[in-house]
Design a protein around this motif. Structure first.
Motif, PDB file in Angstrom:
ATOM      1  N   GLY A   1       0.756  -1.290   0.002  1.00  0.00           N
ATOM      2  CA  GLY A   1       0.019   0.101  -0.171  1.00  0.00           C
ATOM      3  C   GLY A   1       0.775   1.224  -0.166  1.00  0.00           C
ATOM      4  O   GLY A   1       0.157   2.347   0.047  1.00  0.00           O
ATOM      5  N   THR A   2       2.036   1.204  -0.019  1.00  0.00           N
ATOM      6  CA  THR A   2       3.106   2.337  -0.173  1.00  0.00           C
ATOM      7  C   THR A   2       3.914   2.531  -1.200  1.00  0.00           C
ATOM      8  O   THR A   2       4.195   1.538  -1.897  1.00  0.00           O
ATOM      9  N   THR A   3       3.749   3.808  -1.781  1.00  0.00           N
ATOM     10  CA  THR A   3       4.558   3.785  -3.202  1.00  0.00           C
ATOM     11  C   THR A   3       6.079   3.869  -2.853  1.00  0.00           C
ATOM     12  O   THR A   3       6.359   4.691  -1.822  1.00  0.00           O
ATOM     13  N   ILE A   4       6.632   3.010  -3.507  1.00  0.00           N
ATOM     14  CA  ILE A   4       8.214   2.860  -3.255  1.00  0.00           C
ATOM     15  C   ILE A   4       9.242   3.303  -4.335  1.00  0.00           C
ATOM     16  O   ILE A   4      10.225   3.529  -4.307  1.00  0.00           O
ATOM     17  N   GLY A   5       8.268   3.641  -5.431  1.00  0.00           N
ATOM     18  CA  GLY A   5       9.065   3.953  -6.846  1.00  0.00           C
ATOM     19  C   GLY A   5       8.134   4.245  -7.847  1.00  0.00           C
ATOM     20  O   GLY A   5       7.136   4.283  -7.747  1.00  0.00           O
ATOM     21  N   ILE A   6       8.934   4.248  -9.057  1.00  0.00           N
ATOM     22  CA  ILE A   6       8.172   4.603 -10.327  1.00  0.00           C
ATOM     23  C   ILE A   6       8.769   3.701 -11.509  1.00  0.00           C
ATOM     24  O   ILE A   6       9.784   3.359 -11.416  1.00  0.00           O
ATOM     25  N   VAL A   7       7.815   3.544 -12.552  1.00  0.00           N
ATOM     26  CA  VAL A   7       8.463   3.026 -13.739  1.00  0.00           C
ATOM     27  C   VAL A   7       7.703   4.032 -14.796  1.00  0.00           C
ATOM     28  O   VAL A   7       6.712   4.390 -14.763  1.00  0.00           O
ATOM     29  N   ALA A   8       8.722   4.303 -15.665  1.00  0.00           N
ATOM     30  CA  ALA A   8       8.494   5.313 -16.675  1.00  0.00           C
ATOM     31  C   ALA A   8       8.764   4.671 -18.020  1.00  0.00           C
ATOM     32  O   ALA A   8       9.805   4.097 -18.240  1.00  0.00           O
ATOM     33  N   ALA A   9       7.704   4.724 -18.879  1.00  0.00           N
ATOM     34  CA  ALA A   9       7.519   4.268 -20.432  1.00  0.00           C
ATOM     35  C   ALA A   9       7.967   5.426 -21.094  1.00  0.00           C
ATOM     36  O   ALA A   9       7.250   6.393 -21.055  1.00  0.00           O
ATOM     37  N   LEU A  10       8.947   5.453 -21.829  1.00  0.00           N
ATOM     38  CA  LEU A  10       9.290   6.598 -22.555  1.00  0.00           C
ATOM     39  C   LEU A  10       9.055   6.374 -24.090  1.00  0.00           C
ATOM     40  O   LEU A  10       9.300   5.219 -24.629  1.00  0.00           O
ATOM     41  N   GLU A  11       8.587   7.397 -25.024  1.00  0.00           N
ATOM     42  CA  GLU A  11       8.167   7.122 -26.137  1.00  0.00           C
ATOM     43  C   GLU A  11       8.783   8.430 -27.043  1.00  0.00           C
ATOM     44  O   GLU A  11       8.842   9.769 -26.530  1.00  0.00           O
ATOM     45  N   PRO A  12       9.560   8.156 -27.897  1.00  0.00           N
ATOM     46  CA  PRO A  12      10.564   9.465 -28.806  1.00  0.00           C
ATOM     47  C   PRO A  12       9.264  10.316 -29.430  1.00  0.00           C
ATOM     48  O   PRO A  12       8.300   9.618 -30.084  1.00  0.00           O
ATOM     49  N   LEU A  13       9.606  11.441 -29.836  1.00  0.00           N
ATOM     50  CA  LEU A  13       8.717  12.397 -30.305  1.00  0.00           C
ATOM     51  C   LEU A  13       9.091  12.232 -32.022  1.00  0.00           C
ATOM     52  O   LEU A  13      10.180  11.747 -32.363  1.00  0.00           O
ATOM     53  N   ASP A  14       8.017  12.238 -32.671  1.00  0.00           N
ATOM     54  CA  ASP A  14       8.159  12.152 -34.078  1.00  0.00           C
ATOM     55  C   ASP A  14       8.968  13.001 -34.735  1.00  0.00           C
ATOM     56  O   ASP A  14      10.103  12.663 -35.617  1.00  0.00           O
ATOM     57  N   ASP A  15       9.234  14.399 -34.463  1.00  0.00           N
ATOM     58  CA  ASP A  15       9.950  15.235 -35.062  1.00  0.00           C
ATOM     59  C   ASP A  15      10.496  16.092 -33.940  1.00  0.00           C
ATOM     60  O   ASP A  15      10.060  17.375 -33.694  1.00  0.00           O
ATOM     61  N   PRO A  16      11.481  15.657 -33.185  1.00  0.00           N
ATOM     62  CA  PRO A  16      11.850  16.574 -32.060  1.00  0.00           C
ATOM     63  C   PRO A  16      12.527  17.655 -32.527  1.00  0.00           C
ATOM     64  O   PRO A  16      13.374  17.575 -33.407  1.00  0.00           O
ATOM     65  N   ALA A  17      12.317  18.847 -31.758  1.00  0.00           N
ATOM     66  CA  ALA A  17      12.844  20.262 -32.184  1.00  0.00           C
ATOM     67  C   ALA A  17      14.500  20.143 -31.630  1.00  0.00           C
ATOM     68  O   ALA A  17      14.740  19.562 -30.736  1.00  0.00           O
ATOM     69  N   PRO A  18      15.301  20.466 -32.877  1.00  0.00           N
ATOM     70  CA  PRO A  18      16.889  20.371 -32.394  1.00  0.00           C
ATOM     71  C   PRO A  18      16.998  21.420 -31.317  1.00  0.00           C
ATOM     72  O   PRO A  18      16.634  22.402 -31.321  1.00  0.00           O
ATOM     73  N   ALA A  19      17.863  20.783 -30.275  1.00  0.00           N
ATOM     74  CA  ALA A  19      18.289  21.811 -29.330  1.00  0.00           C
ATOM     75  C   ALA A  19      19.606  21.671 -28.943  1.00  0.00           C
ATOM     76  O   ALA A  19      20.254  20.589 -29.229  1.00  0.00           O
ATOM     77  N   ALA A  20      20.461  22.610 -28.593  1.00  0.00           N
ATOM     78  CA  ALA A  20      21.757  22.895 -28.309  1.00  0.00           C
ATOM     79  C   ALA A  20      21.750  21.922 -27.051  1.00  0.00           C
ATOM     80  O   ALA A  20      21.170  21.962 -26.308  1.00  0.00           O
ATOM     81  N   PRO A  21      22.954  21.055 -27.010  1.00  0.00           N
ATOM     82  CA  PRO A  21      23.475  20.136 -26.035  1.00  0.00           C
ATOM     83  C   PRO A  21      23.440  21.103 -24.554  1.00  0.00           C
ATOM     84  O   PRO A  21      24.181  22.157 -24.763  1.00  0.00           O
ATOM     85  N   ALA A  22      22.949  20.802 -23.594  1.00  0.00           N
ATOM     86  CA  ALA A  22      23.075  21.568 -22.267  1.00  0.00           C
ATOM     87  C   ALA A  22      24.620  21.651 -21.816  1.00  0.00           C
ATOM     88  O   ALA A  22      24.963  20.180 -22.055  1.00  0.00           O
ATOM     89  N   PRO A  23      25.112  22.345 -21.164  1.00  0.00           N
ATOM     90  CA  PRO A  23      26.582  22.348 -20.829  1.00  0.00           C
ATOM     91  C   PRO A  23      26.491  21.412 -19.498  1.00  0.00           C
ATOM     92  O   PRO A  23      25.554  21.555 -18.921  1.00  0.00           O
ATOM     93  N   PRO A  24      27.566  20.626 -19.396  1.00  0.00           N
ATOM     94  CA  PRO A  24      27.434  20.090 -18.190  1.00  0.00           C
ATOM     95  C   PRO A  24      27.657  20.693 -16.705  1.00  0.00           C
ATOM     96  O   PRO A  24      28.395  21.839 -16.936  1.00  0.00           O
ATOM     97  N   PRO A  25      27.177  20.076 -15.933  1.00  0.00           N
ATOM     98  CA  PRO A  25      27.209  20.848 -14.574  1.00  0.00           C
ATOM     99  C   PRO A  25      28.736  20.976 -14.288  1.00  0.00           C
ATOM    100  O   PRO A  25      29.592  20.208 -14.589  1.00  0.00           O
ATOM    101  N   PRO A  26      28.755  22.053 -13.200  1.00  0.00           N
ATOM    102  CA  PRO A  26      30.493  22.177 -12.727  1.00  0.00           C
ATOM    103  C   PRO A  26      30.699  20.893 -12.004  1.00  0.00           C
ATOM    104  O   PRO A  26      29.834  20.367 -11.579  1.00  0.00           O
ATOM    105  N   VAL A  27      32.082  20.662 -12.049  1.00  0.00           N
ATOM    106  CA  VAL A  27      32.519  19.240 -11.134  1.00  0.00           C
ATOM    107  C   VAL A  27      32.152  19.198  -9.745  1.00  0.00           C
ATOM    108  O   VAL A  27      31.714  18.279  -9.410  1.00  0.00           O
ATOM    109  N   ALA A  28      32.117  20.390  -9.299  1.00  0.00           N
ATOM    110  CA  ALA A  28      31.592  20.533  -7.754  1.00  0.00           C
ATOM    111  C   ALA A  28      30.260  20.220  -7.413  1.00  0.00           C
ATOM    112  O   ALA A  28      29.812  19.615  -6.646  1.00  0.00           O
TER     113      ALA A  28
END
Length: 572
Positions: A287-314
């Motif tokens: 009766g308690t939620t312990i996690g999730i299952v996510a089903a992923l579906e690719p978009l038909d025509d995803p808009a191009p996007a610039a890659p996000a910069p990586p987070p700082p090492v810190a």
């Protein structure tokens, strides 16, 4: 107080502590012989603005709808509550933020509180147990609040079965113990916590099986893009691996955490340019939620996007210990009050401190170069953040100057990094006590080895134009994750940079290219930092001399028998 150190109430007569507390509250000088840790606790309470005559319960942030700790503890607590009897005892369970989850029994005059943090109620055994990660006792006048002057309390931390993190505390409070420590119900408290931790371990195993079963059911069929997460474990299909970006994975991790407290079923909003959608289903156990299952579906025509910069090492790392430490540091630094970052050498304190400093003007002081702060403090302007590095290297004048500054201006914007080592002197200890309630300990790399694969690309220097980035074979990655890294992230960064700059081979880095100490793996027994350094030197000398132990012994200036003995010791 801890199990090994007697409570100050045992070493100083309680009437003397009562007099000392009255003098402290009235601003008069204290009598001699008052334990320094008790005075430091009273000062912290005054620093936080806790009224000693607090009468009303303190309002705490809203509790989550479901608590894994309370769910595991309730069957145990319901069984042992009758053992309290009618002897005037109070049993209190808190979470890791010292919010009260459950209480039973009563102690005359103790009053009810919804939270036991020092910022709200001053010195108490639960806050001390959380800070020291061990059993703690506080008796009578050691407390800051008037209403707890005739109360003795013992608290025991509750540890997570896998992470080793403190999940909360269990406290038994009673009328003031005439005999002093140990508290007569200390063994009862420790036995109760042991039973709760056993229940947590049993539930953790069942939770993993439930998550795996949900993942297997959802992943049936060709090329199903499915990810299952519960905050500790992550199961990702090959198809989902191709769709998951760090940003999408971060959203799913947060959704898994939120699922314990609210309904998250349905389509989850992903960042712009994610290139896919995520339909989330909760995973429940008893009766308690312990996690999730996510089903992923690719978009038909995803808009191009610039890659996000990586987070700082810190800020790189998704392990629970690291996320908790960084999140806590960010939360504390936003208030504008002093913050202390502690941890072993090389854990990233200075790098994180620079990230926390933000874009505004910062005055940097390094006690390794200016031990008395003779140059830094005169040049410091009150509207600037003061970043003090290597506080363990402060000389007496520098410590005195900082103590005076905090006494006069407790809201000074101060960010301090400190590496524990040699015992701190009285003045430095006083400074650390002032900052202890607003401190964050960064975990060593050996306690967050799952972050190593994220750290490797962040630590590697940018490749030259036309050159591929540094990659690693699975065998090399396993060696990196098995090594204990006594020098922490700083040592890992040195290894990565050396390989990137000096390797002649092409393709992924192989295990054979790693330094000898890393390639050979950890010793069979835990080694001290000195032994780690000695073992690394011996392995490097053996490599240089082609494994010839006679020439290695001569190069190291030791006898051959000594070399053989040391090698045997490291294999035990």
């Amino acid at each position: 107080m801890t199990t090994t150190d007697p409570s100050p109430a045992a070493t100083a007569a309680r009437p003397s502590l009562r007099v000392a507390r009255e003098r402290f509250l009235s601003g008069r000088s204290l009598p001699p012989g008052v334990p320094e840790e008790v005075v430091a606790a009273w000062r912290r309470a005054r620093f936080f603005g806790v009224p000693h005559d607090l009468a009303e319960p303190v309002a705490c942030p809203a509790l989550p709808g479901e608590s894994a700790l309370l769910g595991a503890a309730r069957p145990v607590l319901d069984r042992i509550v009758p053992a309290l009897g009618g002897g005037g005892s109070l049993l209190v369970l808190t979470d890791e933020r010292l919010r009260v989850l459950w209480t039973a029994g009563s102690v005359p005059g103790s009053g009810a509180c919804s939270g036991l943090s020092e910022q709200e109620v001053g010195h108490n055994s639960a806050a001390l147990a959380l800070r020291t990660r061990s059993r703690a006792e506080v008796h009578g006048p050691e407390h800051f609040l008037d209403r707890w002057q005739d109360v003795s309390a013992v608290s025991v931390p509750v540890f997570g079965p896998e992470s080793g993190q403190v999940l909360g505390t269990l406290t038994v409070a009673s009328r003031l113990c005439a005999a002093g420590p140990p508290h007569p119900q200390a063994a009862f408290a420790e036995a109760t916590v042991a039973a709760v931790e056993t229940e947590l371990r049993a539930r953790a195993g069942r939770g993993e099986r439930a998550l795996l079963d949900a993942y297997v059911r959802a992943a049936r069929g060709p090329d199903r893009a499915v990810a299952a997460l519960d905050g500790r474990n992550r199961l990702v299909s090959d198809a989902a691996q191709r769709l998951l970006t760090p940003e999408v994975l971060g959203v799913l991790e947060r959704t898994a955490a939120d699922a314990r407290h609210r309904d998250v079923a349905g389509v989850t909003r992903l960042p712009d340019g994610a290139g896919c959608t995520a339909h989330v289903s909760p995973v429940r156990l008893d009766g308690t939620t312990i996690g999730i299952v996510a089903a992923l579906e690719p978009l038909d025509d995803p808009a191009p996007a610039a890659p996000a910069p990586p987070p700082p090492v810190a800020l790189t790392g998704s392990s629970v210990p690291w996320r908790h430490a960084v999140g806590r540091a960010v939360e504390l630094v936003r208030s504008g009050e002093p913050l202390l970052l502690t941890g072993e050498r090389g854990t990233g304190k200075a790098a994180l401190a620079r990230e926390l400093s933000g874009p505004g003007p910062v005055q940097v002081a390094d006690a390794a170069r200016d031990a008395g702060l003779d140059q830094a403090l005169p040049a410091w302007q009150p509207d600037r953040l003061l970043l003090l590095r290597h506080a363990e290297r402060l000389a007496q004048p520098g410590v005195a100057a900082l103590n005076s500054l905090l006494d006069q201006h407790p809201d000074t914007r101060l960010l301090v990094t400190y590496t524990p080592g040699a015992p701190a002197g009285p003045c430095l200890q006083r400074l650390l006590d002032k900052l202890s309630a607003r401190s964050v300990t960064l975990p060593p790399l050996r306690e967050r080895t799952e972050d190593i694969r994220e750290l490797l690309p962040a630590l590697a220097p940018r490749p030259a134009p036309g050159q591929p980035p540094l990659t690693w074979t699975l065998d090399a990655l396993r060696a990196l994750e098995a090594y204990p890294w006594p020098g922490n992230v700083a040592e890992l960064a040195h290894v990565v940079r050396a390989l990137a700059e000096h390797r002649r081979a092409s393709g992924p880095v192989r295990r054979a290219e790693l330094p000898d100490a890393v390639r050979e793996g950890p010793a069979a027994r835990p080694l001290s930092p000195m032994e780690h350094a000695e073992r690394a030197a011996i392995l490097e000398a053996l490599r240089r001399h082609g494994g010839n132990k006679a020439r290695t012994a001569v190069a190291l200036g030791i006898g051959r028998a000594t070399l053989y003995r040391k090698l045997r010791e490291y294999r035990r």
